[in-house]
Design a protein around this motif. Structure first.
Motif, PDB file in Angstrom:
ATOM      1  N   VAL A  52       0.844  -1.177   0.000  1.00 36.90           N
ATOM      2  CA  VAL A  52       0.000   0.000   0.000  1.00 36.90           C
ATOM      3  C   VAL A  52       0.889   1.238   0.000  1.00 36.90           C
ATOM      4  N   GLN A  53       0.553   2.172  -0.864  1.00 33.22           N
ATOM      5  CA  GLN A  53       1.281   3.435  -0.913  1.00 33.22           C
ATOM      6  C   GLN A  53       0.319   4.600  -0.801  1.00 33.22           C
ATOM      7  N   LEU A  54       0.704   5.573   0.005  1.00 32.91           N
ATOM      8  CA  LEU A  54      -0.045   6.814   0.129  1.00 32.91           C
ATOM      9  C   LEU A  54       0.870   7.941  -0.305  1.00 32.91           C
ATOM     10  N   ARG A  66      -2.084  -3.150  -4.827  1.00 33.67           N
ATOM     11  CA  ARG A  66      -2.772  -4.199  -5.575  1.00 33.67           C
ATOM     12  C   ARG A  66      -3.966  -4.766  -4.816  1.00 33.67           C
ATOM     13  N   THR A  67      -3.840  -4.888  -3.502  1.00 32.86           N
ATOM     14  CA  THR A  67      -4.938  -5.474  -2.723  1.00 32.86           C
ATOM     15  C   THR A  67      -5.601  -4.451  -1.810  1.00 32.86           C
ATOM     16  N   PHE A  68      -5.333  -3.203  -2.051  1.00 31.57           N
ATOM     17  CA  PHE A  68      -5.832  -2.143  -1.168  1.00 31.57           C
ATOM     18  C   PHE A  68      -7.234  -1.727  -1.583  1.00 31.57           C
ATOM     19  N   SER A  69      -8.171  -1.873  -0.670  1.00 33.38           N
ATOM     20  CA  SER A  69      -9.545  -1.465  -0.920  1.00 33.38           C
ATOM     21  C   SER A  69      -9.789  -0.155  -0.198  1.00 33.38           C
ATOM     22  N   PHE A  70      -9.615   0.932  -0.914  1.00 34.88           N
ATOM     23  CA  PHE A  70      -9.661   2.263  -0.313  1.00 34.88           C
ATOM     24  C   PHE A  70     -10.955   2.520   0.445  1.00 34.88           C
ATOM     25  N   SER A  71     -12.059   2.069  -0.096  1.00 31.85           N
ATOM     26  CA  SER A  71     -13.359   2.359   0.513  1.00 31.85           C
ATOM     27  C   SER A  71     -13.547   1.660   1.851  1.00 31.85           C
ATOM     28  N   ALA A  72     -12.687   0.733   2.189  1.00 28.90           N
ATOM     29  CA  ALA A  72     -12.795   0.030   3.465  1.00 28.90           C
ATOM     30  C   ALA A  72     -11.973   0.686   4.559  1.00 28.90           C
ATOM     31  N   PHE A  73     -11.326   1.796   4.242  1.00 29.03           N
ATOM     32  CA  PHE A  73     -10.430   2.454   5.189  1.00 29.03           C
ATOM     33  C   PHE A  73     -10.942   3.822   5.592  1.00 29.03           C
ATOM     34  N   ALA A  74     -10.838   4.116   6.884  1.00 27.04           N
ATOM     35  CA  ALA A  74     -10.956   5.490   7.337  1.00 27.04           C
ATOM     36  C   ALA A  74      -9.634   6.185   7.020  1.00 27.04           C
ATOM     37  N   MET A  75      -9.705   7.475   6.770  1.00 28.92           N
ATOM     38  CA  MET A  75      -8.515   8.229   6.385  1.00 28.92           C
ATOM     39  C   MET A  75      -8.313   9.416   7.319  1.00 28.92           C
ATOM     40  N   CYS A 115      -0.794  12.006   5.357  1.00 28.40           N
ATOM     41  CA  CYS A 115      -2.064  11.300   5.278  1.00 28.40           C
ATOM     42  C   CYS A 115      -1.843   9.870   5.774  1.00 28.40           C
ATOM     43  N   ALA A 116      -2.917   9.286   6.258  1.00 29.53           N
ATOM     44  CA  ALA A 116      -2.825   7.953   6.831  1.00 29.53           C
ATOM     45  C   ALA A 116      -4.128   7.206   6.603  1.00 29.53           C
ATOM     46  N   ALA A 117      -4.030   5.883   6.595  1.00 29.87           N
ATOM     47  CA  ALA A 117      -5.192   5.024   6.357  1.00 29.87           C
ATOM     48  C   ALA A 117      -5.325   4.024   7.501  1.00 29.87           C
ATOM     49  N   ALA A 118      -6.556   3.878   7.994  1.00 30.20           N
ATOM     50  CA  ALA A 118      -6.849   2.952   9.085  1.00 30.20           C
ATOM     51  C   ALA A 118      -7.934   1.984   8.642  1.00 30.20           C
ATOM     52  N   LYS A 119      -7.683   0.697   8.885  1.00 31.30           N
ATOM     53  CA  LYS A 119      -8.681  -0.283   8.488  1.00 31.30           C
ATOM     54  C   LYS A 119      -9.790  -0.323   9.531  1.00 31.30           C
ATOM     55  N   GLY A 155      -1.889   5.800  16.463  1.00 32.70           N
ATOM     56  CA  GLY A 155      -1.541   4.386  16.532  1.00 32.70           C
ATOM     57  C   GLY A 155      -2.541   3.463  15.877  1.00 32.70           C
ATOM     58  N   ALA A 156      -3.724   3.965  15.584  1.00 34.37           N
ATOM     59  CA  ALA A 156      -4.764   3.148  14.960  1.00 34.37           C
ATOM     60  C   ALA A 156      -4.617   3.072  13.440  1.00 34.37           C
ATOM     61  N   TYR A 157      -3.743   3.905  12.894  1.00 31.36           N
ATOM     62  CA  TYR A 157      -3.571   3.953  11.442  1.00 31.36           C
ATOM     63  C   TYR A 157      -2.544   2.924  10.992  1.00 31.36           C
ATOM     64  N   ASP A 158      -2.882   2.251   9.908  1.00 30.58           N
ATOM     65  CA  ASP A 158      -2.049   1.152   9.421  1.00 30.58           C
ATOM     66  C   ASP A 158      -1.006   1.588   8.397  1.00 30.58           C
ATOM     67  N   TYR A 159      -1.336   2.602   7.632  1.00 30.94           N
ATOM     68  CA  TYR A 159      -0.435   3.032   6.559  1.00 30.94           C
ATOM     69  C   TYR A 159      -0.285   4.552   6.601  1.00 30.94           C
ATOM     70  N   TRP A 160       0.920   5.001   6.261  1.00 32.13           N
ATOM     71  CA  TRP A 160       1.249   6.432   6.290  1.00 32.13           C
ATOM     72  C   TRP A 160       1.918   6.840   4.986  1.00 32.13           C
ATOM     73  N   GLY A 161       1.597   8.061   4.572  1.00 32.65           N
ATOM     74  CA  GLY A 161       2.281   8.642   3.430  1.00 32.65           C
ATOM     75  C   GLY A 161       3.574   9.297   3.858  1.00 32.65           C
ATOM     76  N   GLN A 162       4.297   9.842   2.895  1.00 32.71           N
ATOM     77  CA  GLN A 162       5.617  10.398   3.160  1.00 32.71           C
ATOM     78  C   GLN A 162       5.575  11.833   3.654  1.00 32.71           C
ATOM     79  N   GLY A 163       4.451  12.483   3.544  1.00 36.83           N
ATOM     80  CA  GLY A 163       4.333  13.852   4.032  1.00 36.83           C
ATOM     81  C   GLY A 163       4.565  14.891   2.958  1.00 36.83           C
ATOM     82  N   THR A 164       3.912  16.029   3.127  1.00 34.69           N
ATOM     83  CA  THR A 164       4.102  17.161   2.238  1.00 34.69           C
ATOM     84  C   THR A 164       4.229  18.412   3.105  1.00 34.69           C
ATOM     85  N   LEU A 165       5.188  19.261   2.777  1.00 37.83           N
ATOM     86  CA  LEU A 165       5.516  20.412   3.606  1.00 37.83           C
ATOM     87  C   LEU A 165       4.633  21.609   3.277  1.00 37.83           C
TER      88      LEU A 165
END
Length: 125
Positions: free
Chosen positions: A1-3, A26-35, A97-101, A110-120
């Motif tokens: 998963v990439q953000l 490839r297996t990331f179902s965006f609609s199943a995640f809170a953001m 940005c972050a994604a939580a299942k 701590g509830a978020y599973d995936y994190w992006g790299q950040g934008t300044l």
């Protein structure tokens, strides 16, 4: 998963910016995640800014951004956006940005599973 977060830059106080975060995998179902969006100012810890539930029906904001920031999602494009209005110098930070299942939005990093790299985002006075 990439953000992949984008949209940061330099803005004067009182100005606006729109951040966007594109999710892929490839297996990331965006609609199943809170953001969520978090931010980290220089020399400070990462803090919560805004979150949106998996359905988009519920949103939460930090007190410091309530009424000025708007989080939204587009499940067709696998993106989440953060519209930031009336930015102030204290808004200078790297925004992540972050994604939580989870169905419900959460302010807990701590509830978020995936994190992006950040934008300044830099807000000048």
């Amino acid at each position: 998963v990439q953000l992949q977060a984008s949209g940061g830059g330099l803005v004067q106080a009182g100005g606006s910016l729109r951040l966007s975060c594109a999710a892929s995998g490839r297996t990331f179902s965006f609609s199943a995640f809170a953001m969520g969006w978090f931010r980290q100012a220089p020399g400070k810890e990462r803090e919560f800014a805004a979150a949106i539930s998996w359905s988009g029906e519920n949103t939460y904001y930090a007190d410091s951004v309530e009424g000025r920031f708007i989080i939204s999602r587009d499940d067709a494009k696998n993106t989440v956006a953060l519209q930031m209005n009336n930015l102030q110098p204290e808004g200078t930070a790297v925004y992540y940005c972050a994604a939580a299942k989870l169905r419900g939005a959460t302010v807990v990093a701590g509830a978020y599973d995936y994190w992006g790299q950040g934008t300044l985002v830099t807000v000048s006075s």
